[in-house]
Scaffold this active site. Structure first.
Site, PDB file in Angstrom:
ATOM      1  N   GLU A   1       1.616  39.354  16.997  1.00  0.00           N
ATOM      2  CA  GLU A   1       0.937  40.441  16.300  1.00  0.00           C
ATOM      3  C   GLU A   1      -0.501  40.389  17.229  1.00  0.00           C
ATOM      4  O   GLU A   1      -1.324  39.402  17.464  1.00  0.00           O
ATOM      5  CB  GLU A   1       0.604  40.272  14.908  1.00  0.00           C
ATOM      6  CG  GLU A   1      -0.674  41.482  14.299  1.00  0.00           C
ATOM      7  CD  GLU A   1      -0.768  41.481  12.854  1.00  0.00           C
ATOM      8  OE1 GLU A   1      -1.555  42.282  12.840  1.00  0.00           O
ATOM      9  OE2 GLU A   1      -0.102  40.745  12.199  1.00  0.00           O
TER      10      GLU A   1
ATOM     11  N   ASP B   1      -8.638  49.206  17.504  1.00  0.00           N
ATOM     12  CA  ASP B   1      -9.930  50.032  17.746  1.00  0.00           C
ATOM     13  C   ASP B   1      -9.460  51.341  18.465  1.00  0.00           C
ATOM     14  O   ASP B   1      -8.593  51.359  19.690  1.00  0.00           O
ATOM     15  CB  ASP B   1     -10.817  48.994  18.731  1.00  0.00           C
ATOM     16  CG  ASP B   1     -12.253  49.794  18.741  1.00  0.00           C
ATOM     17  OD1 ASP B   1     -12.250  50.923  18.520  1.00  0.00           O
ATOM     18  OD2 ASP B   1     -13.088  48.935  18.708  1.00  0.00           O
TER      19      ASP B   1
ATOM     20  N   THR C   1      -3.288  46.482   4.250  1.00  0.00           N
ATOM     21  CA  THR C   1      -4.386  45.366   4.459  1.00  0.00           C
ATOM     22  C   THR C   1      -5.562  46.048   3.826  1.00  0.00           C
ATOM     23  O   THR C   1      -5.594  47.148   3.546  1.00  0.00           O
ATOM     24  CB  THR C   1      -4.585  45.185   5.974  1.00  0.00           C
ATOM     25  OG1 THR C   1      -4.824  46.530   6.486  1.00  0.00           O
ATOM     26  CG2 THR C   1      -3.338  44.754   6.651  1.00  0.00           C
TER      27      THR C   1
END
Length: 233
Positions: A64, A138, A212
């Site tokens: 990840e 991002d 999440t």
């Protein structure tokens, strides 16, 4: 993450590396867990089998990139105890949060590379990863910053070298611009095949993942997450 390179051929990282001072509980967990979970690359340019980062046999290795606070990585590790999980995250506060979970839940199958993922990727042996996650990275929304996005043709080339044929690249974003970018780049790459069969495949969180805190915050603000799955060919 950036896609620029310094003269010494090392990636130039643009994101934050540290935020607020760590609380004592997180600092102590970080100090304890990173003694055995931190990946330190050996000197030289030799390629490394990522299974060697684990001190017990693992069935396969998943990666990840940019795990944030580590909720997804923690979930995958606990749900797949026979899989070696590698998480890359330069932001020390996020790493410390994951270390707290690792210590408190006695998770053994996570290893952490606390730097730009591409430094690690450059050292891994061919066809040694069985799955890769790049989740809500991002977006770098300004056009002049698009070169800083992690998913680039060059990055996809490297991942294709590393990933076993038929393994999965899983992407997500709640930024429409980045989601479109992450659709176009691997879709046009000859080494990846898009797996969506219906709109639900990119609108609904896969059953083997959790939402999440960051993703739930985006949903509350009206930013639904777009999920994308590609297989290497």
């Amino acid at each position: 993450m950036a896609n620029s390179w310094r003269a010494d051929d090392k990636p130039l990282f643009y994101g934050r590396r540290k935020g607020k001072t760590l609380k004592n509980s997180r600092q102590s967990a970080y100090d304890e867990v990173m003694q055995w979970a931190q990946i330190r690359l050996p000197e030289g340019n030799g390629l490394i089998d990522p299974k060697s980062f684990f001190d017990f046999p693992v069935k396969e290795v998943w990666l990840e990139v940019g795990f944030g606070n580590g909720e997804q990585l923690e979930y995958q590790a606990m749900d797949n105890p026979d899989i070696g999980m590698i998480g890359c995250e330069p932001f020390v506060n996020g790493v410390a949060g994951l270390c707290l979970s690792i210590r408190d839940k006695d998770i053994k199958n996570i290893r952490i590379f606390q730097d730009d993922a591409r430094l690690l990727m450059a050292r891994l042996a061919d066809k040694t990863l069985a799955r890769t996650f790049v989740l809500n990275s991002d977006p770098w929304p300004k056009k002049k910053h698009h070169k800083r996005r992690f998913i680039q043709t060059e990055t996809l080339d490297t991942l294709h070298r590393l990933m076993i044929k038929g393994s999965e690249l899983r992407l997500s974003s709640d930024d429409p611009g980045l989601a479109a970018w992450q659709m176009e780049k691997p879709y046009k790459h000859p080494g990846y095949a898009w797996q969506a069969q219906s709109a639900a495949d990119w609108r609904v969180c896969p059953s083997d993942m959790i939402g999440t805190r960051y993703q739930n915050k985006g949903l509350a603000a009206g930013r639904p997450v777009i999920f994308q799955r590609f297989l290497t060919v």
